[in-house]
Design an enzyme around this catalytic site. Structure first.
Site, PDB file in Angstrom:
ATOM      1  N   SER A 188       0.858  -1.188   0.000  1.00  0.00           N
ATOM      2  CA  SER A 188       0.000   0.000   0.000  1.00  0.00           C
ATOM      3  C   SER A 188       0.892   1.235   0.000  1.00  0.00           C
ATOM      4  CB  SER A 188      -0.941  -0.031   1.206  1.00  0.00           C
ATOM      5  OG  SER A 188      -1.841   1.054   1.167  1.00  0.00           O
ATOM      6  N   HIS A 215      -2.709  -1.316  -3.294  1.00  0.00           N
ATOM      7  CA  HIS A 215      -3.809  -0.371  -3.081  1.00  0.00           C
ATOM      8  C   HIS A 215      -3.632   0.837  -4.003  1.00  0.00           C
ATOM      9  CE1 HIS A 215      -4.226  -1.949   1.340  1.00  0.00           C
ATOM     10  NE2 HIS A 215      -4.610  -2.827   0.435  1.00  0.00           N
ATOM     11  N   ASP A 311      -4.005  -4.693   6.395  1.00  0.00           N
ATOM     12  CA  ASP A 311      -4.430  -5.556   5.309  1.00  0.00           C
ATOM     13  C   ASP A 311      -3.336  -6.578   5.007  1.00  0.00           C
ATOM     14  OD1 ASP A 311      -5.984  -6.546   3.209  1.00  0.00           O
ATOM     15  OD2 ASP A 311      -5.094  -5.181   1.751  1.00  0.00           O
TER      16      ASP A 311
END
Length: 370
Positions: A188, A215, A311
């Site tokens: 991310s 992401h 995540d």
């Protein structure tokens, strides 16, 4: 040369519970954007606006006089421009993190992804007329704090999630000695720069299929896939239903769904899903890791790179329970040590290192199986 310098206001800022004030610079040729972004900083107690500039050249000069933690950078400006100026800004800022300000649309995606590949840490929506609301301010402040290593929220149960506090040395899990049928990578904030470094050190002799979940807004994914192909020197496709893992190729998760895998006879094939996940991310790293672990019976190495939040932790647990291997980027090279930290603190990682060293570690692990 004239700079808009608000350094004198630094000492008047109140501090959050950690006592840390995050020093912010705004670089944008639009007076409106500078004003809006500057107001977000000025109206947030633990952020301090130490300077603004209307060009990359001005920003580089201003860095001689101020100390900065986070720089909000527009890429499309007269003169040198933000993208060309980025390497100089990173070099001169003494370790400051760069948050690119973008429209988050296909227009300008090439420059934004290039900036993230070069070392910018994150991208945030460029403020539009009427967008200066509480939700926008909260999101921007959260991203700035995360990049600076400050607590995201004093009231949130994981307030110290992205903090700079040191943790005990995580204990490494013994990696099972088994063949590897896939390398699955998640990241991310700061993850694109780490991914480029990782892929650049993964030799072409490693033909194990690779799957990447990063992401990003959906409009950025085609450009991102192209960047991945260039960085890896491997054919790269955006994952779609029914695709299967192919040796020497990379699949990239789309920006509007999770890349998951199901068994179709002897094949592991893609199934794009849209279920809600614990992290709230879409695409999420969790379904990728969990389903690959199950379908390939653990013959997977999962890699979690720089990113905010947790995540990937749930999916990594499932992967490891199925006999897979997890590795994570170290704190020292992560723009935000959130996602890899979750893997490390949960005791799921068999190696914690810089991206280039993770590539070397995986090369040694997979050499026999290839």
């Amino acid at each position: 040369m004239t700079f808009e310098n608000t350094r004198d206001s630094f000492d008047t800022q109140s501090r959050d519970a950690s006592g840390k004030v995050v020093r912010v610079m705004v670089v944008d040729d639009s007076l409106t954007a500078r004003t809006v972004l500057g107001k977000v900083v000025d109206r947030t107690d633990d952020l301090s606006l130490v300077g603004t500039a209307s060009s990359a050249e001005q920003a580089i000069g201003l860095l001689d006089t101020v100390v900065v933690d986070v720089i909000l950078l527009d890429l499309e400006m007269p003169g040198m421009g933000g993208l060309a100026g980025l390497p100089h800004i990173l070099e001169k800022s003494g370790g400051a993190k760069v948050l690119v300000v973008s429209s988050l649309t296909a227009e300008g995606a090439q420059e934004t992804i290039s900036a993230l590949s070069m070392g910018a840490s994150d991208v945030v929506q460029k403020p539009e007329p009427g967008q200066f609301n509480a939700e926008y301010r909260a999101d921007l402040a959260k991203r700035i704090r995360a990049l600076a290593g400050a607590p995201v929220s004093a009231s949130f149960e994981q307030a110290a999630d992205e903090s700079a506090r040191k943790v005990d040395e995580p204990e490494l899990r013994k990696a099972p000695n088994k063949s590897v049928d896939c390398i699955a990578i998640g990241g991310s904030t700061g993850g694109i720069h780490s991914l480029v470094q990782f892929l650049g050190k993964l030799p072409k002799s490693i033909v194990t299929p690779i799957v990447v979940t990063q992401h990003l807004p959906n409009a950025f994914i085609p450009i991102f896939a192209s960047q991945v192909e260039t960085a890896s020197n491997r054919p790269t496709r955006i994952a779609e239903d029914g695709m299967e893992l192919k040796r020497g190729e990379i699949l990239v998760a789309p920006g509007d769904g999770h890349v998951s895998f199901v068994r179709d006879g002897a094949r592991a094939v893609v199934k794009i899903t849209h279920e809600a996940v614990a992290s709230g991310c879409c695409p999420s790293v969790d379904p990728m890791l969990a389903t690959l672990g199950e379908v390939l019976e653990g013959r997977v190495i999962g890699v979690v790179l720089s990113g905010m939040g947790r995540d990937g932790q749930n999916g990594a647990k499932t992967l490891v329970e199925n006999g897979g291997i997890m590795v994570a980027e170290c704190e020292e090279t992560s723009a935000v040590w959130g996602m890899p930290r979750g893997i490390a603190e949960a005791g799921l990682a068999s190696e914690i290192a810089a991206p280039v060293d993770l590539a070397h570690w995986i090369t040694r692990r997979t050499a026999v199986a290839v």
